[in-house]
Structure formats: structure tokens, C-alpha cells
Design an enzyme around this catalytic site. Structure first.
Site, PDB file in Angstrom:
ATOM      1  N   CYS A  82       1.710 -33.746   3.784  1.00 47.73           N
ATOM      2  CA  CYS A  82       0.804 -32.940   3.765  1.00 47.73           C
ATOM      3  C   CYS A  82      -0.355 -32.343   4.086  1.00 47.73           C
ATOM      4  O   CYS A  82       0.022 -32.714   5.794  1.00 47.73           O
ATOM      5  CB  CYS A  82       1.439 -31.953   2.170  1.00 47.73           C
ATOM      6  SG  CYS A  82       1.592 -30.301   1.913  1.00 47.73           S
ATOM      7  N   HIS A  85       6.923 -33.815   0.002  1.00 49.50           N
ATOM      8  CA  HIS A  85       6.165 -35.496  -0.844  1.00 49.50           C
ATOM      9  C   HIS A  85       7.887 -35.326  -1.385  1.00 49.50           C
ATOM     10  O   HIS A  85       8.718 -34.846  -1.529  1.00 49.50           O
ATOM     11  CB  HIS A  85       6.383 -33.581  -1.882  1.00 49.50           C
ATOM     12  CG  HIS A  85       4.227 -32.888  -1.341  1.00 49.50           C
ATOM     13  ND1 HIS A  85       3.159 -34.560  -1.978  1.00 49.50           N
ATOM     14  CD2 HIS A  85       3.788 -31.818  -1.337  1.00 49.50           C
ATOM     15  CE1 HIS A  85       2.239 -32.986  -1.485  1.00 49.50           C
ATOM     16  NE2 HIS A  85       2.893 -32.050  -1.523  1.00 49.50           N
TER      17      HIS A  85
END
Length: 479
Positions: free
Chosen positions: A325, A423
Site C-alpha cells: 500500500c 493488505h
């Protein structure tokens, strides 16, 4: 409602355990936290964003998570400012002082979500935030007693005896409450006790005599207990010297979703090191740049710690680097924030290892995904979730291909660096093995993170059933 004398007193875990206890008894139960301040968040089944603790509590209830389980989520991006998320969607950014008046706007949102859950479930277990006795935060409170008074719910207070001063914590917290708030407190729970309970009995008797409130139970310290922390990093290492892969994770000031690394931290074949302020990255096989709520600011911090030099040296000696991310965005050519989404408007030059460039946008991507990871020539099924404001333009091949047909992330031509928005990618044992193989380690132990989560929830539920007087809370429940 479960409130605590301090942060990390055990509120989240106690609520998760109570949720599992009720679910075992066939009660249709859901968790609720009016307001959460955390950089660890999860994507809900209804497409929003909530604190991870409530997602774990929903798991304990064996139900899908919902934005109504955590209607107000604050995600700090500076020491003074935070993004405000109402019912799963980012609405505005406020500073600490401004939010005190903004609570009046938040209360109707909180009560609407609470009402929705009440209509859908037989029982709602509510988690407070921090301590109800913080005098400076009591005005317009929506997180602790302010909510309890508005919703007219009973309260229990939990304290962590392992910290010391447990009787002062409980007695002092109760004393600082108003008379009406004191009346709604039904009793106390003492958490993380080590030793013979008989040695604690004089203190329990004193507390009950002085307060007129029962001690509902004393929960033991559970060794090896591992359930996702709400916001604090547990840097305790469980690995010995005989590990197959050494991994370093730099800790940014605004690190987000560090729970990504829980399954690596408990793997006996992996030595996971969190690298903090003033420390250098050295002697590892893999560096993982984690997520961040303030990517440009955290990238500046990375450089101030000279970690960019460490990464450069690491790659020169043949090491591997991965970004998740925000960490993925840092590995690209540049990060642009023309609208000031995460701080001052402007652009920051990236580390330059990936042919990718990111622009931050107001609308977040919030989605759960499945796909295929290909680092070593074969497709490995992966799943996870995306929470990011950035739109990344990629000019190189991708390491992940999603079920939707879209590509995710980027990988360098030298095959030493890759990034992804996923994630939770390490929660899939086969994906862990594939990434470790890419980083130079074969036959890594298979750790099933989801099974570990369920077992941890069952452990706390077992302890609750053994050590708490549940009939004080729910006289109507029978075995």
C-alpha cells in the site's frame, strides 16, 4: 458496554471473548464501538472502513462486519489532525480542537448505527475508547460514558493488573465519574492476573467494600495469546536464531495496518524485526515497507532515518524489497497530493525502484479482492483487501492479477523489488511461502493465521466462562 481504566486495558479482547461466549450459546450478537482512533482498519462486507478490532469481534460473533459496528473512525495523519470516517466513508479532516465541537455532529451518526444494530441483533456488546475518566475529553463525549448515558446501557470497567496499580485505577476511575454514571457501572473485571488468586482476595474484598460494586471476575494472563492489537505494535520476537528468513519492517510515525505482519511475526522460520527511530536496517534478507496514513510525510521520515541508504545498500548486495500500500507508493517514482489529502499539497520524489507514479485522490478505494500472485513462475491464489486514496499509474509488469481482471502492483526489471496494494496478503500460507521463496527461503512453515485467530478467540472465551460471573451480566442465560 465494556470500558477500561486505560488504553490497552483489554477492552477489545474482552468484547471479542464475550461475543464468542454469547454466540456459543446461540445468541444473535454483534459488536459496536461508537468511536475508534486507529490506523489499523478493515474493509467491511458492505464496502466501508472500520477499526480492525471490530472486524475481529464480528469474526467472534460469526457474522459479517458492517460499517455500523464502528460508525466513527479517526485516522490520524499528523500529531494534530485526523481523517474522520463516518459509517465507513471519509468525510472530512479536523484538528484535535475542532473535533471537540465536531462531536455534536458525530453523535446522531453514532446513535443511528447503534439503533440499526439493535434492530438486527438480540444483543449488542459495546467497546469504549481509552478511559471514561479523561476530564479533558468528557464534554460532548461519544466514546464512553457520554454514549452510555445517551443510549442508557449498563457498563463494566476492565483494568490490567499486569501494569500495576489496578485498585487505584478502578477506584479512581469510578470516583471521577458523575453520580448517574457511577450508578450504571455494574462491576469490574481485572485482566491479565498471574499467580494464586487467593493472594489477590484481600484487594478484591477492599474494592467491593469501598465501591459497592462487585468484581465480576479476574482473568488470567494468557501466555502465548496472540490476537490482533488495535493500534500498538508488539515488537516482542518469538523466533530464535535458527530461522530461514530475516525480515525488517521500518516503523513509520503513521504506520497503518501493521497487523499485515502478524502471521510473519509468529512464524518459527521467520525472524521479523521492527526497526524504529534511531535504528538502522542491516543483516536481513527482505525489507518490507508497510502501509502509511501520511505517505509523503512518512517517506520524508524514512529518509531522515537514512533508511533509504540502507535499502540502497541492501539491494546492492542482492537483497529483496517489498512494499504494501503506502510502502508500494514510496517505491515508485513520485507521489503527488495536489489537493492536500494527507497533509500539505505538493509532490514528493519516490525511492525510484518501481516504474510507478501515484496521485492521491479524495475518494478511497475500499474493497476485498482475490487474485493470483506470480513471483516465481506459478500462479498462487491470494486474497486481501485494499484501503488507499492513491491512483497508481504503472509502466512495468504486475506481480498480482485480480479476479476482476485488473493488475495490481508493480515489479522491477531486476526482480528485486515489488509492491502491491493487498493488505492481508500474508494471511494466505501459500502466498507467504511464495514471497519467502522469492526472497531466498524455501519450505517456510505454514501458519494459518485465520485458524490462529479463531483459536485465540476461543481461548479468551474459555477463560471468560471459567473466571467471570456471567450471571451478573446476563441472569437470563442458562448453560
Amino acid at each position: 458496554m465494556v470500558q477500561g481504566t486505560t488504553s490497552d486495558a483489554g477492552k477489545s479482547v474482552l468484547v471479542a471473548g464475550l461475543c464468542r461466549v454469547l454466540a456459543r450459546k446461540g445468541v444473535n450478537v454483534a459488536p459496536f464501538k461508537p468511536q475508534n482512533m486507529a490506523l489499523n482498519s478493515a474493509v467491511t462486507a458492505d464496502g466501508g472502513e472500520i477499526g480492525r478490532a471490530q472486524a475481529v469481534q464480528a469474526l467472534a460473533c460469526d457474522i459479517e462486519s458492517s460499517v455500523h459496528m464502528n460508525p466513527v473512525l479517526l485516522k490520524p495523519h499528523t500529531d494534530m489532525g485526523a481523517q474522520v470516517i463516518f459509517q465507513g466513508k471519509a468525510t472530512t479532516t479536523v484538528d484535535a480542537i475542532g473535533y471537540q465541537s465536531y462531536k455534536k455532529v458525530a453523535l446522531p451518526v453514532v446513535m443511528e448505527s447503534f439503533s440499526i444494530l439493535q434492530q438486527q441483533y438480540d444483543t449488542v456488546l459495546i467497546e469504549g475508547a481509552g478511559s471514561p475518566a479523561e476530564i479533558n475529553l468528557r464534554e460532548n463525549d461519544i466514546a464512553n460514558m457520554g454514549f452510555a448515558e445517551e443510549a442508557d446501557v449498563p457498563v463494566i470497567i476492565v483494568a490490567d493488573i499486569d501494569r500495576g496499580g489496578v485498585f487505584a485505577h478502578l477506584y479512581g476511575t469510578l470516583a471521577l465519574l458523575s453520580e448517574s454514571e457511577q450508578q450504571r457501572v455494574k462491576g469490574f473485571v481485572i485482566n491479565r492476573f498471574r499467580g494464586d488468586i487467593s493472594l489477590l482476595q484481600p484487594g478484591l474484598d477492599w474494592l467491593e467494600e469501598k465501591t459497592g460494586k462487585p468484581v465480576i471476575g479476574v482473568l488470567p494472563y494468557l501466555h502465548g495469546f496472540d490476537l490482533e492489537a488495535e493500534d500498538a505494535i508488539n515488537a516482542e520476537q518469538l523466533n530464535g536464531e535458527e530461522t530461514k528468513l530475516r525480515v525488517a519492517v521500518p516503523v513509520f510515525p503513521r504506520i497503518s495496518n501493521h497487523t499485515d505482519f502478524d502471521s510473519l511475526r509468529v512464524n518459527p522460520d521467520i525472524d521479523l524485526q521492527y526497526v524504529g527511530n534511531g535504528e538502522r536496517i542491516k543483516n536481513v534478507d527482505l525489507i518490507i515497507l508497510p502501509g502509511s496514513k501520511a505517505v509523503r510525510s512518512d517517506l520524508d521520515y524514512l529518509r531522515s532515518q537514512q533508511w533509504d541508504q540502507d535499502i540502497q545498500r541492501h539491494l546492492r548486495y542482492g537483497g529483496k524489497v517489498m512494499g504494501i500500500c503506502g510502502g508500494y507508493q514510496m517505491l515508485g517514482q513520485a507521489i503527488h497530493d495536489p489537493q492536500g489529502i494527507e497533509g500539505d499539497a505538493g509532490s514528493t520524489t519516490g525511492l525510484g525502484y518501481l516504474e510507478a507514479e501515484t496521485e492521491l485522490k479524495p475518494n478511497k478505494t475500499l474493497t476485498t479482492v482475490t487474485g493470483q500472485l506470480n513471483l516465481n513462475g506459478s500462479d498462487i491464489p491470494v486474497r486481501g483487501y485494499e484501503i488507499h486514496a492513491g491512483i497508481t499509474e504503472v509502466k512495468s509488469k504486475a506481480p498480482v492479477y485480480l479476479q476482476s481482471g485488473q493488475a495490481d502492483g508493480a515489479i522491477s526489471d531486476c526482480n528485486q523489488v515489488f509492491g502491491t496494494y493487498l493488505h492481508g496478503i500474508f494471511d494466505v500460507p501459500a502466498a507467504v511461502n511464495d514471497i519467502c521463496r522469492w526472497a531466498g527461503a524455501d519450505n517456510i512453515a505454514q501458519i494459518d493465521h485465520q485458524t490462529n485467530q479463531q483459536q485465540a478467540i476461543d481461548r479468551i472465551a474459555d477463560a471468560i466462562e471459567s473466571h467471570l460471573k456471567l450471571d451478573v451480566l446476563w441472569p437470563q442465560l442458562k448453560d
